[in-house]
Write a protein that holds these residues in place. Structure first.
Motif, PDB file in Angstrom:
ATOM      1  N   UNK A  54       0.851  -1.196   0.000  1.00  0.00           N
ATOM      2  CA  UNK A  54       0.000   0.000   0.000  1.00  0.00           C
ATOM      3  C   UNK A  54       0.881   1.239   0.000  1.00  0.00           C
ATOM      4  N   UNK A  55       0.596   2.152  -0.914  1.00  0.00           N
ATOM      5  CA  UNK A  55       1.390   3.374  -1.012  1.00  0.00           C
ATOM      6  C   UNK A  55       0.491   4.555  -1.389  1.00  0.00           C
ATOM      7  N   UNK A  56       1.106   5.713  -1.469  1.00  0.00           N
ATOM      8  CA  UNK A  56       0.416   6.942  -1.880  1.00  0.00           C
ATOM      9  C   UNK A  56      -0.879   7.158  -1.096  1.00  0.00           C
ATOM     10  N   UNK A  57      -0.809   6.976   0.214  1.00  0.00           N
ATOM     11  CA  UNK A  57      -1.969   7.170   1.075  1.00  0.00           C
ATOM     12  C   UNK A  57      -2.102   8.672   1.327  1.00  0.00           C
ATOM     13  N   UNK A  58      -3.199   9.241   0.841  1.00  0.00           N
ATOM     14  CA  UNK A  58      -3.387  10.692   0.920  1.00  0.00           C
ATOM     15  C   UNK A  58      -4.786  10.991   1.442  1.00  0.00           C
ATOM     16  N   UNK A  59      -4.858  11.849   2.445  1.00  0.00           N
ATOM     17  CA  UNK A  59      -6.144  12.278   2.999  1.00  0.00           C
ATOM     18  C   UNK A  59      -6.489  13.645   2.432  1.00  0.00           C
ATOM     19  N   UNK A  60      -7.730  13.776   1.957  1.00  0.00           N
ATOM     20  CA  UNK A  60      -8.200  15.028   1.372  1.00  0.00           C
ATOM     21  C   UNK A  60      -9.553  15.363   1.984  1.00  0.00           C
ATOM     22  N   UNK A  61      -9.697  16.601   2.450  1.00  0.00           N
ATOM     23  CA  UNK A  61     -10.992  17.022   2.977  1.00  0.00           C
ATOM     24  C   UNK A  61     -12.038  16.971   1.869  1.00  0.00           C
ATOM     25  N   UNK A  62     -13.232  16.529   2.217  1.00  0.00           N
ATOM     26  CA  UNK A  62     -14.321  16.468   1.242  1.00  0.00           C
ATOM     27  C   UNK A  62     -15.026  17.816   1.229  1.00  0.00           C
ATOM     28  N   UNK A  63     -15.044  18.414   0.056  1.00  0.00           N
ATOM     29  CA  UNK A  63     -15.699  19.718  -0.081  1.00  0.00           C
ATOM     30  C   UNK A  63     -16.545  19.813  -1.334  1.00  0.00           C
ATOM     31  N   UNK A  64     -16.673  18.703  -2.094  1.00  0.00           N
ATOM     32  CA  UNK A  64     -17.455  18.783  -3.323  1.00  0.00           C
ATOM     33  C   UNK A  64     -18.942  18.876  -3.007  1.00  0.00           C
ATOM     34  N   UNK A  65     -19.721  19.297  -3.956  1.00  0.00           N
ATOM     35  CA  UNK A  65     -21.144  19.544  -3.752  1.00  0.00           C
ATOM     36  C   UNK A  65     -21.925  18.339  -3.294  1.00  0.00           C
TER      37      UNK A  65
END
Length: 170
Positions: A54-65
């Motif tokens: 497992x690699x490239x683990x990235x957390x992104x805040x959800x802000x889409x509509x």
């Protein structure tokens, strides 16, 4: 002499996907949370036997509509990742997607396997981390899996070697 045929029962694929957790923000997702997430994925996915897959683990805040949260609600984060998986003969992208969906889907009386594994690992290490209050958003995770899961062949199964002494037409 002719070359012996090469047979292979597997090929390696790179699978990109994502899941959604409620109750945490991307800024709270540090190295400890990443390690815990990876360990939990290893615990619940049969196709993953080692955290190094497992690699490239990235957390992104959800802000889409479609997934926007009201201000008074807890934050949500989409955790994307890449998994290297050695497919066995007959296994398909749909099988991997199904395995991911099963990992984030609980029953009426239980939480999802991934949610349980994250909580258990957090308790086990006694960590006060952002996963302490986070829960998997099953519907948003299934939507993210269906929307983001892509599989790319990294190594094809070997093919038959050319016969020795075969000439090409000129």
């Amino acid at each position: 002499p002719t070359a012996a045929p090469i047979t292979a029962e597997s090929q390696t694929v790179s699978v990109t996907s994502a899941v959604v957790f409620d109750g945490m923000a991307a800024e709270q997702f540090g190295d400890d949370e990443e390690d815990l997430f990876v360990d939990a994925m290893v615990d619940v996915l049969d196709s993953v036997t080692d955290g190094d897959q497992i690699s490239n683990v990235i957390a992104t805040d959800i802000v889409d509509g479609s997934s926007r949260r009201r201000l008074e609600e807890a934050a949500s984060v989409e955790i994307s990742f890449v998994i290297l998986i050695e497919l066995v003969e007959g296994q398909t992208a749909d099988d991997i997607e199904d395995e991911l969906v099963q990992a984030v889907t609980g029953t009426e009386n239980t939480t999802s396997p991934l949610g349980t594994a994250v909580a258990d690992l957090a308790d086990e290490i006694g960590a006060d981390n952002s996963f302490s209050d986070a829960t998997i958003d099953e519907d948003a995770s299934i939507e993210a899996i269906e929307e983001h899961t892509e599989m790319v062949v990294v190594t094809d199964a070997p093919t038959r070697a050319p016969l020795a002494g075969t000439l090409s037409p000129t």
